[in-house]
Each structure stands twice: as structure tokens, then as C-alpha cells.
Scaffold this active site. Structure first.
Site, short mmCIF file in Angstrom:
data_model
loop_
_atom_site.label_atom_id
_atom_site.label_comp_id
_atom_site.label_asym_id
_atom_site.label_seq_id
_atom_site.Cartn_x
_atom_site.Cartn_y
_atom_site.Cartn_z
N GLU A 1 -20.99 69.38 17.04
CA GLU A 1 -20.25 70.26 16.34
C GLU A 1 -20.21 70.24 14.81
O GLU A 1 -20.02 71.09 14.24
CB GLU A 1 -18.76 70.38 17.15
CG GLU A 1 -18.46 70.74 18.32
CD GLU A 1 -18.74 72.14 18.48
OE1 GLU A 1 -18.78 72.94 17.44
OE2 GLU A 1 -18.69 72.57 19.70
N GLU B 1 -25.78 53.73 33.07
CA GLU B 1 -24.80 53.11 32.33
C GLU B 1 -24.66 51.44 32.43
O GLU B 1 -23.90 50.84 31.75
CB GLU B 1 -23.19 53.56 32.46
CG GLU B 1 -22.79 53.21 34.24
CD GLU B 1 -21.18 53.64 33.95
OE1 GLU B 1 -20.42 52.94 34.42
OE2 GLU B 1 -20.94 54.80 33.99
#
Length: 272
Positions: free
Chosen positions: A82, A113
Site C-alpha cells: 500500500e 513457517e
């Protein structure tokens, strides 16, 4: 033992959720969500310390990196993605990486992960160095991908920070500037996309917005460097120019079209 679990894994204060009416579910979820900003308010000094170390690094040409897995990784990528359209910066100024790569933005990547070495490999593809800052994001504070990345970054002289929702966690130990937002048990036990995810999103908003303001990417209260990528944003930019220069809409629109950004339009007009 309950007290040895990460705070985000502790049992919900609510039970028999399947017996609740829709109204009860909504009321209780909302009631839990209300506590999140209060929890963030308690750690504003820690967030400030992290921001105050990021700004000078970026002023000197450094970058801000986020690493995370699952929801935490997605939130970091979201915040990074963004920044270019909102503040007009290049897409290599704030970089978000997620365990398992971009495919993990849509689908869970099994065991991604759990690899303690992969984050540093991912970061090296961007030539991370001492000029940069790395922020690890992990609700539980125990994600191996994130911990390994922070530890390796530290060994290589990179300043590290973190956003977690568990106290006394390994991720905080691996960070120079830890931010621990303790939001308590989730409404659905262990579902950290809820309060923990909301807390992480709010803190990320604070970090990137404050950093960009400090870097001069906002004038007054306006996004003067935003990318004009659609009609809505062109209209917003036109209104900004109208308000700043007190000129008619048609003239403001012509200035924006000519100069390609709100900032440039205002600067060129004021040179007259």
C-alpha cells in the site's frame, strides 16, 4: 500447562460458541475487538522507539522489510504494497516477505513457517544490509521462519524490530526494538487472524504512516504524492489542488493532468 503457552494460544473466555445466536456472536466478537486499541495504547512508547530508528535509516537510503508467516506475513505484504500508491514511493522502499513466497498469500504452504534458515535466504535476494531495518511479525512470537530471519539479520548488523501479541517471546528476544501487544485469548481459541491480526494491522498502519509523514510524503493532511491510478484518485487529487490553491475544479484538473501529481501541480502553480 496453560501458563507456558503463548498468550495467543490460551483458551477463549467464551465457550459453546455453536450454541450462540448470531446476535450473541456478533456482540461478543465486537466486545473482544474493543480491547485491541487499548492494548496498543499501552505500548505506544515501544512503537515510537521503532519508528524513530526506521526514519533516519530510510532518510539515508535504507529500506524497511517485513517478514512473517500466515496471517502475519499477509499483513506485512499488505502494508508494504500500500505504500507506493498511497505515498508515491518506489516499490522497493518497503518490502514485505511471507514464508512460502507469494503463493502463500492465497493458500497455506505446508511447513513453510518452520524453516529457520529460509527467511535470511529470502532477504538476501534483496541484498539486505546495515542500512535497512527488519521487522518480524508473529502473533505467537514463536514462528521459526521469523525468529531465524531476525537472528541472522542481527548477526549481520541489521537493526531488528518485531510485532507480536505474546509476552516474553523468542521473537522479542531476537529483536532490538520489540513491540508486544498483549490482546489476550482469541474469541475462537488460537484464531490469531482475529484480535492479534487486528492489532498487527493497526500497528503496521501506525509505523508506515508515521514513517512516511516523517519522510515528507504528506503535506498538511493530504497524500500529495499518491499515484493517480484510477478516476477516484484523480478526483481526489483534483479536490486537493482546489482546496490548497483555492482555484476552480477545471483549472485544478488541468494542472493535475499536466504535472502528474498533486505535489508538482501545487509547486508549479506557486512558482507563478
Amino acid at each position: 500447562m496453560e501458563n507456558k503457552r503463548p498468550d495467543t494460544e490460551k483458551t477463549s473466555k467464551y465457550d459453546h460458541l455453536e450454541r450462540m445466536s448470531t446476535s450473541e456472536l456478533l456482540f461478543n466478537i465486537n466486545n473482544e475487538d474493543k480491547s485491541v486499541p487499548e492494548s496498543i495504547g499501552e505500548v505506544l512508547p515501544e512503537i515510537e522507539k521503532l519508528i524513530e530508528v526506521i526514519v533516519p535509516k530510510m532518510q539515508e537510503g535504507g529500506r524497511l522489510f517485513y517478514i512473517g508467516a500466515g496471517t502475519s506475513g499477509r499483513l506485512g505484504v499488505l502494508d508494504a504494497s500500500e505504500c507506493p500508491p498511497t505515498f508515491g514511493v518506489s516499490d522497493d522502499m518497503v518490502i514485505g516477505l511471507i514464508a512460502g513466497g507469494d503463493v502463500a498469500l492465497r493458500k497455506a504452504v505446508e511447513n513453510a513457517e518452520d524453516d529457520t534458515e529460509q527467511a535470511w535466504k529470502d532477504l538476501q535476494e534483496y541484498n539486505i544490509n546495515k542500512q535497512d531495518v527488519l521487522v518480524g511479525i508473529a502473533a505467537s512470537g514463536t514462528t521459526p521462519y521469523v525468529i531465524g530471519g531476525l537472528q541472522d539479520a542481527r548477526k549481520n548488523g541489521v537493526i531488528t524490530g518485531c510485532i507480536t501479541c505474546s509476552s516474553g517471546s523468542p521473537i522479542a528476544e531476537a529483536s532490538d526494538f520489540p513491540v508486544e501487544v498483549i490482546v489476550g485469548p482469541e474469541f475462537v481459541t488460537g484464531s490469531t487472524r482475529m484480535k492479534a491480526g487486528t492489532a498487527q494491522k493497526l500497528v503496521l498502519n501506525m509505523i508506515s504512516t508515521s514513517v512516511m509523514i516523517k519522510l515528507g510524503r504528506v503535506k498538511g493532511n493530504k497524500m500529495v504524492d499518491m499515484q493517480l491510478s484510477n478516476k477516484k484518485l484523480v478526483g481526489r487529487g483534483t479536490r486537493m489542488i482546489m482546496e490548497e490553491l483555492n482555484i476552480p475544479e477545471k483549472e485544478a484538473a488541468q494542472l493535475l493532468k499536466k504535472h502528474g501529481s498533486v505535489r508538482k501541480a501545487i509547486l508549479e502553480y506557486n512558482k507563478k
